[in-house]
Write an enzyme that holds these catalytic residues in place. Structure first.
Site, PDB file in Angstrom:
ATOM      1  N   HIS A 145      59.234  33.573  38.490  1.00 37.26           N
ATOM      2  CA  HIS A 145      60.080  32.400  38.742  1.00 37.26           C
ATOM      3  C   HIS A 145      59.432  31.499  39.790  1.00 37.26           C
ATOM      4  O   HIS A 145      59.351  30.285  39.621  1.00 37.26           O
ATOM      5  CB  HIS A 145      61.472  32.852  39.212  1.00 37.26           C
ATOM      6  N   GLN A 251      67.640  19.130  44.271  1.00 39.89           N
ATOM      7  CA  GLN A 251      66.730  20.088  44.919  1.00 39.89           C
ATOM      8  C   GLN A 251      65.323  19.499  45.100  1.00 39.89           C
ATOM      9  O   GLN A 251      64.725  19.622  46.171  1.00 39.89           O
ATOM     10  CB  GLN A 251      66.658  21.364  44.072  1.00 39.89           C
TER      11      GLN A 251
END
Ligand code: MN
Length: 437
Positions: A145, A251
């Site tokens: 990830h 983000q």
């Protein structure tokens, strides 16, 4: 490290017949805890244990006074609207209660006649948060990830040099964590497209989920003290499924230099059931650090962590769109992964978090970070599955997604399997996105 004992025996069956059904999430080897009450009632929320298709009501168990010693003290503490006191009692009490529950629920138990009226159908209950989460920290333990997201946010520099040395994390917001069934409005905020000169304000356009585990601390530590790697797991009460909803466009603009902020703190959802560390003992596997990678510093290294620090908790994620709901079609699976791929173990997370003297309190929660596996199909977020929104994902009914839309419900499940042991499950965590306010 928790040892295998008679509560894990594959041959154990329960007088609660549904617990013996193959594939059941809650066989007698599991015995997870939640806080519940009868659906749509005004009852007090209290502790319960899942068995088959039922919840064992710990209020009834406590008042029946059929246990003794630590098990009875523990069940009294767990008969509360939050499990913090029980979680803070420590491993000997958790283990005593598990052994007593296993004994009371097994086929042929003398306690069956007393507990027959202490069962409530799972279909007929509603849940509250299992405990008060005072503090919550989200880690970033999947290197797959971290690399995939890093390459989208920083194509020239995907994995930062500290990743292989430090279990990376940030302090998250506990107040917006809620139990499965949570609904929340699409967050609004500042975003800035790469080619725009100035940011704009409005509803998030890149709303995402993160497939994670939540790790609940039990017994804490004094401020100034460190939990050593060989003691770390004794402080971990158990695990839940955790969806760390993320606003990717917020983000991308806000995360430097101090990390996630409004992209993460609008909602996070936990599954109602906490599967205990003891229940997970049979599904442990070796933890491996590639020989070409830096080996952990000494405070993060131990033989038992190498031998059994990883846990094979399998997880999957599915989406149910408004159209699927309207047409009565099944949710569409998006991906499947396992916690065994984690670059850092739970023990390493706990030890690293306290190595500077930071204190844990019972009920504090750690997020594992998005658990993406090595393959693209094992990605734990839409950001990865859609390759940064560039490639749409085709759902089972033909609908397309790059990120989540209003009305979408995200459903995560988890389970463990190991040869010679029964399968246990986590149930599910579900959450639904409402239009922006
Ligand atoms: Mn996360």
């Amino acid at each position: 490290m928790t040892q295998i004992n008679q509560t894990h025996d594959i041959d154990l069956t329960s007088w609660v017949e549904s617990a013996n059904r193959a594939g059941c999430d809650f066989p007698i080897q599991n015995l997870p805890f939640a806080v519940f009450r009868t659906k749509d009632s005004n009852e007090e929320f209290r502790g319960g244990v899942a068995i088959g298709d039922f919840v064992l009501d710990l209020d009834k168990v406590a008042s029946a006074a059929i246990f003794s010693g630590k098990a009875q003290d523990a069940v009294i503490a767990a008969n509360a609207p939050a499990l913090n006191e029980f979680m803070g009692m420590g491993k000997d009490y958790w283990s005593a209660l598990r052994a007593a529950l296993s004994n009371a629920l097994k086929t042929g138990s003398e306690q069956q006649s007393v507990l027959g009226n202490a069962l409530i159908a799972l279909d007929n209950v509603e849940y509250a948060m299992p405990c008060h989460i005072g503090d919550y920290t989200d880690f970033y333990t999947s290197i797959y990830h971290a690399t995939a997201v890093g390459s989208l946010f920083r194509p020239d520099n995907p994995l930062l040099p500290n990743y292989k040395w430090v279990p990376i994390g940030y302090h998250g917001r506990a107040s917006s964590i809620d139990v499965s069934g949570q609904t929340f409005p699409r967050p609004k905020g500042q975003t800035k497209a790469p080619d725009a000169e100035v940011p704009s304000f409005g509803p998030c356009k890149r709303l995402d989920y993160e497939l994670e585990l939540g790790i609940y601390l039990g017994k804490g530590n004094e401020l100034g003290d460190t939990i050593g790697i060989n003691d770390a797991e004794d402080h971990v009460f158990g695990f839940c499924l955790f969806n760390d909803w993320s606003a990717r466009d917020l983000q991308a603009w806000e995360y430097q230099p101090l990390g996630p902020f409004l992209a993460k703190n609008f909602a996070s959802t936990v599954s109602p059931w906490i599967v205990t560390t003891e229940a997970l003992a049979p599904y442990r596997t070796q933890w491996h650090r590639d020989e070409n990678d830096p080996q952990p510093l000494e405070y993060l290294e131990s033989t038992s962590n190498r031998e059994a620090g990883a846990i094979d908790i399998q997880m999957d994620v599915a989406i149910e769109t408004t159209k699927m709901r309207d047409e009565g079609t099944a949710p569409s699976q998006l991906s499947q992964s396992s916690f065994k791929h984690s670059y850092w173990t739970v023990a390493q997370m706990v030890t690293h978090h306290t190595v500077n003297g930071c204190n844990f309190l019972p009920g504090d929660m750690l997020g594992s970070g998005t658990q993406s596996g090595p393959e693209h199909e094992e990605a734990g977020s839409m950001l990865e599955l859609s390759r940064g929104g560039k490639q749409s994902i085709t759902l089972a009914n033909g609908e397309q997604r790059t990120f989540l839309e209003d009305g979408d419900k995200v459903i995560m499940r988890g389970w463990c399997e190991a040869s010679g042991y029964n399968r246990i499950g986590f149930g599910s965590v579900e959450g639904t996105i409402l239009p922006a306010k």
